[in-house]
Design a protein around this motif. Sequence first.
Motif, PDB file in Angstrom:
ATOM      1  N   LEU A  23       1.191   1.336 -17.509  1.00  0.00           N
ATOM      2  CA  LEU A  23       0.162   0.735 -16.650  1.00  0.00           C
ATOM      3  C   LEU A  23       0.699  -0.525 -15.977  1.00  0.00           C
ATOM      4  O   LEU A  23       0.537  -0.714 -14.768  1.00  0.00           O
ATOM      5  CB  LEU A  23      -1.086   0.392 -17.470  1.00  0.00           C
ATOM      6  CG  LEU A  23      -2.153  -0.376 -16.711  1.00  0.00           C
ATOM      7  CD1 LEU A  23      -2.932   0.570 -15.809  1.00  0.00           C
ATOM      8  CD2 LEU A  23      -3.078  -1.103 -17.653  1.00  0.00           C
ATOM      9  N   VAL A  24       1.368  -1.370 -16.747  1.00  0.00           N
ATOM     10  CA  VAL A  24       1.930  -2.606 -16.193  1.00  0.00           C
ATOM     11  C   VAL A  24       2.999  -2.289 -15.144  1.00  0.00           C
ATOM     12  O   VAL A  24       3.024  -2.889 -14.070  1.00  0.00           O
ATOM     13  CB  VAL A  24       2.500  -3.494 -17.314  1.00  0.00           C
ATOM     14  CG1 VAL A  24       3.262  -4.678 -16.739  1.00  0.00           C
ATOM     15  CG2 VAL A  24       1.384  -3.971 -18.232  1.00  0.00           C
ATOM     16  N   ASN A  26       3.287   0.396 -13.311  1.00  0.00           N
ATOM     17  CA  ASN A  26       2.638   0.949 -12.116  1.00  0.00           C
ATOM     18  C   ASN A  26       1.900  -0.122 -11.324  1.00  0.00           C
ATOM     19  O   ASN A  26       1.812  -0.038 -10.101  1.00  0.00           O
ATOM     20  CB  ASN A  26       1.685   2.073 -12.500  1.00  0.00           C
ATOM     21  CG  ASN A  26       2.405   3.329 -12.890  1.00  0.00           C
ATOM     22  OD1 ASN A  26       3.509   3.594 -12.409  1.00  0.00           O
ATOM     23  ND2 ASN A  26       1.822   4.100 -13.783  1.00  0.00           N
ATOM     24  N   ALA A  27       1.357  -1.128 -11.993  1.00  0.00           N
ATOM     25  CA  ALA A  27       0.660  -2.212 -11.293  1.00  0.00           C
ATOM     26  C   ALA A  27       1.649  -3.153 -10.612  1.00  0.00           C
ATOM     27  O   ALA A  27       1.339  -3.717  -9.566  1.00  0.00           O
ATOM     28  CB  ALA A  27      -0.213  -2.986 -12.277  1.00  0.00           C
ATOM     29  N   ARG A  28       2.829  -3.321 -11.194  1.00  0.00           N
ATOM     30  CA  ARG A  28       3.815  -4.241 -10.618  1.00  0.00           C
ATOM     31  C   ARG A  28       4.478  -3.659  -9.378  1.00  0.00           C
ATOM     32  O   ARG A  28       4.893  -4.409  -8.491  1.00  0.00           O
ATOM     33  CB  ARG A  28       4.873  -4.588 -11.653  1.00  0.00           C
ATOM     34  CG  ARG A  28       4.319  -5.433 -12.789  1.00  0.00           C
ATOM     35  CD  ARG A  28       5.360  -5.755 -13.784  1.00  0.00           C
ATOM     36  NE  ARG A  28       6.194  -6.841 -13.244  1.00  0.00           N
ATOM     37  CZ  ARG A  28       7.168  -7.409 -13.896  1.00  0.00           C
ATOM     38  NH1 ARG A  28       7.480  -6.994 -15.104  1.00  0.00           N
ATOM     39  NH2 ARG A  28       7.866  -8.376 -13.356  1.00  0.00           N
ATOM     40  N   ARG A  29       4.574  -2.362  -9.297  1.00  0.00           N
ATOM     41  CA  ARG A  29       5.243  -1.726  -8.161  1.00  0.00           C
ATOM     42  C   ARG A  29       4.579  -2.114  -6.833  1.00  0.00           C
ATOM     43  O   ARG A  29       5.257  -2.614  -5.930  1.00  0.00           O
ATOM     44  CB  ARG A  29       5.270  -0.207  -8.353  1.00  0.00           C
ATOM     45  CG  ARG A  29       6.193   0.495  -7.381  1.00  0.00           C
ATOM     46  CD  ARG A  29       6.365   1.971  -7.739  1.00  0.00           C
ATOM     47  NE  ARG A  29       6.887   2.110  -9.105  1.00  0.00           N
ATOM     48  CZ  ARG A  29       6.235   2.732 -10.091  1.00  0.00           C
ATOM     49  NH1 ARG A  29       5.055   3.253  -9.872  1.00  0.00           N
ATOM     50  NH2 ARG A  29       6.769   2.833 -11.288  1.00  0.00           N
ATOM     51  N   ALA A  31       2.634  -4.593  -6.238  1.00  0.00           N
ATOM     52  CA  ALA A  31       2.682  -6.046  -6.097  1.00  0.00           C
ATOM     53  C   ALA A  31       4.014  -6.477  -5.487  1.00  0.00           C
ATOM     54  O   ALA A  31       4.060  -7.421  -4.697  1.00  0.00           O
ATOM     55  CB  ALA A  31       2.474  -6.718  -7.454  1.00  0.00           C
ATOM     56  N   ALA A  37      -3.100  -4.926  -7.006  1.00  0.00           N
ATOM     57  CA  ALA A  37      -3.580  -3.904  -7.940  1.00  0.00           C
ATOM     58  C   ALA A  37      -4.762  -4.485  -8.698  1.00  0.00           C
ATOM     59  O   ALA A  37      -4.734  -5.648  -9.106  1.00  0.00           O
ATOM     60  CB  ALA A  37      -2.472  -3.505  -8.909  1.00  0.00           C
ATOM     61  N   PHE A  38      -5.792  -3.699  -8.863  1.00  0.00           N
ATOM     62  CA  PHE A  38      -6.989  -4.154  -9.564  1.00  0.00           C
ATOM     63  C   PHE A  38      -7.218  -3.302 -10.783  1.00  0.00           C
ATOM     64  O   PHE A  38      -7.006  -2.086 -10.760  1.00  0.00           O
ATOM     65  CB  PHE A  38      -8.221  -4.066  -8.652  1.00  0.00           C
ATOM     66  CG  PHE A  38      -8.169  -5.008  -7.502  1.00  0.00           C
ATOM     67  CD1 PHE A  38      -8.679  -6.290  -7.619  1.00  0.00           C
ATOM     68  CD2 PHE A  38      -7.601  -4.625  -6.301  1.00  0.00           C
ATOM     69  CE1 PHE A  38      -8.613  -7.177  -6.560  1.00  0.00           C
ATOM     70  CE2 PHE A  38      -7.536  -5.496  -5.237  1.00  0.00           C
ATOM     71  CZ  PHE A  38      -8.043  -6.768  -5.369  1.00  0.00           C
ATOM     72  N   TYR A  39      -7.665  -3.918 -11.853  1.00  0.00           N
ATOM     73  CA  TYR A  39      -7.998  -3.211 -13.084  1.00  0.00           C
ATOM     74  C   TYR A  39      -9.435  -3.548 -13.440  1.00  0.00           C
ATOM     75  O   TYR A  39      -9.854  -4.690 -13.345  1.00  0.00           O
ATOM     76  CB  TYR A  39      -7.078  -3.630 -14.231  1.00  0.00           C
ATOM     77  CG  TYR A  39      -7.535  -3.119 -15.551  1.00  0.00           C
ATOM     78  CD1 TYR A  39      -7.232  -1.810 -15.939  1.00  0.00           C
ATOM     79  CD2 TYR A  39      -8.288  -3.890 -16.410  1.00  0.00           C
ATOM     80  CE1 TYR A  39      -7.643  -1.315 -17.149  1.00  0.00           C
ATOM     81  CE2 TYR A  39      -8.716  -3.396 -17.630  1.00  0.00           C
ATOM     82  CZ  TYR A  39      -8.400  -2.117 -17.997  1.00  0.00           C
ATOM     83  OH  TYR A  39      -8.818  -1.615 -19.190  1.00  0.00           O
TER      84      TYR A  39
END
Length: 43
Positions: A23-24, A26-29, A31, A37-39
């Motif tokens: 998850l981290v 995929n969120a950093r990509r 960014a 990216a929102f969670y």
Amino acid sequence: MPHTEGFCFGMSDGSDIDDDLALVANARRPAGEGLAAFYTSWW
């Protein structure tokens, strides 16, 4: 984090670590591309 007890708290068996790290990653990509990216939690 300090030990906490109560609703929605408890011991972790570590079985979710691979999913958490994915998850981290995929969120950093996005960014890194200037996007956001929102969670949001399910509860």
